[in-house]
Design a protein around this motif. Structure first.
Motif, short mmCIF file in Angstrom:
data_model
loop_
_atom_site.label_atom_id
_atom_site.label_comp_id
_atom_site.label_asym_id
_atom_site.label_seq_id
_atom_site.Cartn_x
_atom_site.Cartn_y
_atom_site.Cartn_z
N ASP A 90 24.14 6.38 81.15
CA ASP A 90 24.04 7.64 81.90
C ASP A 90 25.39 8.03 82.48
OD1 ASP A 90 20.83 6.81 83.40
OD2 ASP A 90 21.39 7.55 81.41
N TYR A 91 26.17 7.01 82.85
CA TYR A 91 27.47 7.29 83.43
C TYR A 91 28.50 7.47 82.33
CZ TYR A 91 25.17 4.80 87.31
OH TYR A 91 24.29 4.34 88.25
N ALA A 92 28.34 6.70 81.27
CA ALA A 92 29.36 6.67 80.22
C ALA A 92 29.61 8.05 79.63
CB ALA A 92 28.97 5.68 79.13
N GLU A 93 28.53 8.79 79.37
CA GLU A 93 28.70 10.10 78.73
C GLU A 93 29.50 11.09 79.57
OE1 GLU A 93 28.23 10.84 75.53
OE2 GLU A 93 27.86 8.68 75.52
N PRO A 94 29.08 11.39 80.81
CA PRO A 94 29.88 12.32 81.61
C PRO A 94 31.29 11.80 81.88
CG PRO A 94 28.06 11.41 82.90
CD PRO A 94 27.83 11.01 81.51
N LEU A 95 31.43 10.49 81.98
CA LEU A 95 32.75 9.94 82.26
C LEU A 95 33.68 10.05 81.06
CD1 LEU A 95 31.90 6.94 84.56
CD2 LEU A 95 33.14 9.00 85.16
N LEU A 99 37.11 11.82 81.16
CA LEU A 99 38.32 11.13 80.71
C LEU A 99 39.13 12.02 79.78
CD1 LEU A 99 39.85 8.47 80.80
CD2 LEU A 99 38.41 7.65 78.95
N ASN A 100 38.43 12.72 78.90
CA ASN A 100 39.15 13.62 77.99
C ASN A 100 39.86 14.72 78.74
OD1 ASN A 100 38.51 12.28 75.62
ND2 ASN A 100 36.54 13.33 75.42
N LYS A 101 39.16 15.25 79.74
CA LYS A 101 39.74 16.30 80.55
C LYS A 101 40.95 15.76 81.30
CE LYS A 101 39.49 20.49 82.15
NZ LYS A 101 39.62 21.62 81.24
N ILE B 10 33.04 18.41 86.32
CA ILE B 10 34.27 17.64 86.32
C ILE B 10 35.24 18.21 87.35
CG2 ILE B 10 36.36 17.18 84.99
CD1 ILE B 10 34.42 16.91 82.54
N THR B 11 35.41 19.52 87.35
CA THR B 11 36.40 20.08 88.27
C THR B 11 35.97 19.89 89.71
OG1 THR B 11 35.36 22.22 87.92
CG2 THR B 11 37.38 21.77 86.68
N GLU B 12 34.66 19.90 89.94
CA GLU B 12 34.18 19.69 91.31
C GLU B 12 34.50 18.30 91.80
OE1 GLU B 12 30.00 20.59 91.67
OE2 GLU B 12 30.39 22.50 90.72
N SER B 13 34.33 17.32 90.91
CA SER B 13 34.45 15.94 91.38
C SER B 13 35.76 15.31 90.93
CB SER B 13 33.27 15.12 90.88
OG SER B 13 33.27 15.16 89.46
N LEU B 41 41.29 3.21 86.28
CA LEU B 41 41.00 3.13 87.71
C LEU B 41 40.18 4.33 88.16
CD1 LEU B 41 41.41 1.60 90.32
CD2 LEU B 41 43.60 2.74 90.62
N VAL B 42 40.56 5.50 87.69
CA VAL B 42 39.85 6.72 88.07
C VAL B 42 38.42 6.71 87.52
CG1 VAL B 42 39.79 9.21 87.71
CG2 VAL B 42 41.91 8.13 88.36
N VAL B 43 38.28 6.28 86.26
CA VAL B 43 36.95 6.25 85.65
C VAL B 43 36.03 5.27 86.39
CG1 VAL B 43 35.66 5.64 83.55
CG2 VAL B 43 37.76 6.96 83.37
N ILE B 44 36.57 4.11 86.69
CA ILE B 44 35.75 3.11 87.39
C ILE B 44 35.39 3.57 88.79
CG2 ILE B 44 36.68 1.18 88.76
CD1 ILE B 44 35.28 -0.46 87.10
N THR B 45 36.30 4.28 89.43
CA THR B 45 36.00 4.78 90.78
C THR B 45 34.85 5.78 90.73
OG1 THR B 45 38.30 4.45 91.37
CG2 THR B 45 37.03 5.85 92.82
#
Lengths: 134, 134
Positions: A90-95, A99-101, B10-13, B41-45
């Motif tokens: 669930d997290y992997a997809e939006p992340l 990440l691409n952005k 994405i832009t919000e968060s 680091l950003v992804v994990i956060t």
């Protein structure tokens, strides 16, 4: 648990290092919970611990992958992979989208930096003394 | 339409609520971790924030089911149990159930001991029976 006061003092310092600030934890929880929701101190502190466990767990998995592939640095893809592998798709997809952005933005920034650096290098060193004074 | 939604999220968060420096410190507690790049680091956060929100939300649901206004540790425990990936790594790390239940157990035992009548002299105990035949 710990009788020695010195030991407990050092474990307190360690706690600050191994836990996220309770203020941040509380704030994030408040954002998602209804306004009148109450959380016991014990529950909030346990959430702090849970979150640190999560970080260690996901990082460990990503790190194992890097080691197997003989890479030293964990990157964003490794973290996304770890999240998926551990059941947090669930997290992997939006992340992944994030990440691409992020890479897009960072890539632009890096290119801008490169452009300005190369400009500086092209200017002759004497130029500095010729700069007009304001 | 669907493609536009993730962008706004994405832009919000973009700015994580959790300090990344602390997250990095927690990651480094594992001596096996070598290097972590900025994007990881950003992804994990962000993933950690998701996880915390998830725990808070699910715990609140459990509290609601039990008609309690305050979210407690036992509600968190049930929430963890209900999500397999989380349960796998987290259930054992949660603090033991509240002490009052242990105290109750001791009280019950003390009661039953007090209620026992002294056995008449010469009465064979059941243990002796089993020792003979095993």
């Amino acid at each position: 648990m710990v009788d020695n006061s010195e030991a407990s003092a050092s474990s307190d310092i360690k706690e600050q290092d191994r836990l996220l600030p309770i203020a941040n934890v509380g704030r994030i929880m408040k954002q998602i919970l209804p306004q009148n929701a109450k959380i016991s101190k014990e529950a909030k502190e346990t959430m702090q611990e849970c979150v640190s466990e999560f970080i260690g767990f996901v990082t460990g998995e990503a790190s194992d992958k890097c080691r197997k592939e003989r890479r030293k640095t964990i990157n964003g893809d490794d973290v996304c992979w770890a999240l998926e592998t551990l059941g947090f798709d669930d997290y992997a997809e939006p992340l992944k989208r994030y990440l691409n952005k992020y890479r897009e933005i960072e890539g632009d920034r890096a290119n801008q930096n490169k452009a300005s650096i190369s400009e500086e290098m092209e200017e002759p060193p004497l130029n500095r003394s010729n700069q007009p004074k304001y | 339409m669907a493609e536009q939604e993730p962008e706004s999220t994405i832009t919000e968060s973009v700015q994580p609520e959790i300090p990344t420096r602390r997250v990095k410190r927690i990651m480094k507690l594992d001596k096996d971790i070598n290097k972590v790049n900025a994007e990881a680091l950003v992804v994990i956060t962000h993933a950690t924030e998701f996880f915390l929100q998830f725990l808070a939300e699910k715990s609140a649901l459990v509290a609601l089911e039990k008609k309690r206004k305050t979210i407690k540790l036992e509600h968190l425990r049930v929430a963890v149990k209900r999500h397999q990936p989380t349960s796998d790594f987290l259930l054992d790390s949660l603090p033991m159930p509240a002490q009052p239940s242990d105290q109750q157990l001791l009280k019950d035992r003390a009661k039953s001991r007090a209620n026992k009548k002294p056995v008449p002299v010469g009465t064979r105990k059941i243990d002796a029976f089993f020792q003979k035949f095993t």
